[in-house]
Write an enzyme that holds these catalytic residues in place. Structure first.
Site, short mmCIF file in Angstrom:
data_model
loop_
_atom_site.label_atom_id
_atom_site.label_comp_id
_atom_site.label_asym_id
_atom_site.label_seq_id
_atom_site.Cartn_x
_atom_site.Cartn_y
_atom_site.Cartn_z
N ASP A 187 -2.11 1.49 7.58
CA ASP A 187 -1.35 1.32 6.34
C ASP A 187 -0.94 -0.15 6.14
O ASP A 187 -0.97 -0.66 5.03
CB ASP A 187 -0.11 2.23 6.32
CG ASP A 187 -0.49 3.70 6.27
OD1 ASP A 187 -1.20 4.09 5.33
OD2 ASP A 187 -0.10 4.45 7.18
N ASP A 220 0.89 -1.17 0.00
CA ASP A 220 0.00 0.00 0.00
C ASP A 220 0.93 1.22 0.00
O ASP A 220 1.44 1.61 1.04
CB ASP A 220 -0.90 0.00 1.23
CG ASP A 220 -1.76 1.26 1.31
OD1 ASP A 220 -2.36 1.63 0.29
OD2 ASP A 220 -1.81 1.86 2.40
N GLU A 278 -1.51 -1.73 -4.64
CA GLU A 278 -2.70 -0.92 -4.85
C GLU A 278 -2.44 0.02 -6.02
O GLU A 278 -1.40 0.66 -6.09
CB GLU A 278 -3.02 -0.12 -3.59
CG GLU A 278 -4.35 0.60 -3.67
CD GLU A 278 -4.75 1.24 -2.37
OE1 GLU A 278 -5.56 0.66 -1.65
OE2 GLU A 278 -4.23 2.33 -2.09
#
Length: 170
Positions: free
Chosen positions: A141, A7, A69
């Site tokens: 996160d 991420d 992502e």
């Protein structure tokens, strides 16, 4: 199969390595965390830090694939460029080792884990804790990175089922 999931973010990049054995349906988190880059570091120093930390994770866990992502819509082009650079640092870490890269849209990731694409970060973190039977809720996160990895496993399962259906095996 081991999945390195990322991420991306310039100051906080979430990462995880998830594993699913071929003969099992359960998914286990081998490691997860956040690559933190202090505000005193320049953008280029942050990118080197992200790349270096993820290279260490790759060396330690030897993942088979990498799930990242994809770019999200943001109002500021500066933010988009910065996020793109952070993504690039992670992608280069995996690609330079010959690890295949898969990208997942944020809404698809949230939908895979929570059931709706507009889920809040807290909902994602809570579901990650529940799905993986973790003793503590991971930082947001890191939870987002784990969610990216789970989305990859779910996508692989869906693709395998579709392939079997098309071949008349289901």
């Amino acid at each position: 199969m081991k999945v390195l999931s990322i991420d991306p973010g310039l100051r906080k990049t979430g990462f995880a390595v998830l594993e699913r054995k071929d003969d099992q349906n359960s998914i286990k988190a081998l490691t997860f965390g956040i690559v933190k880059s202090p505000t005193k570091l320049s953008q280029s120093e942050c990118l080197v830090n992200i790349n270096g930390e993820l290279n260490d994770v790759i060396q330690s866990f030897n993942p088979d694939v990498c799930a990242v992502e994809s770019v999200i819509y943001v109002q500021s082009y500066k933010t988009a460029i910065t996020l793109g650079a952070a993504r690039g640092a992670g992608i280069i870490a995996a690609a330079s080792k010959g690890i295949p890269i898969f990208e997942y849209a944020p809404k698809r990731v949230k939908q895979a884990v929570v059931g709706k694409g507009a889920a809040k970060k807290e909902q994602v973190a809570f579901m990650i804790r529940a799905l993986l039977s973790l003793s503590e809720t991971p930082p947001s996160d890191a939870a987002d990175a784990i969610a990216v990895g789970l989305a990859h496993f779910y996508a692989c399962k869906e693709n395998k089922q579709l392939t079997n259906l098309e071949a008349g095996k289901i």
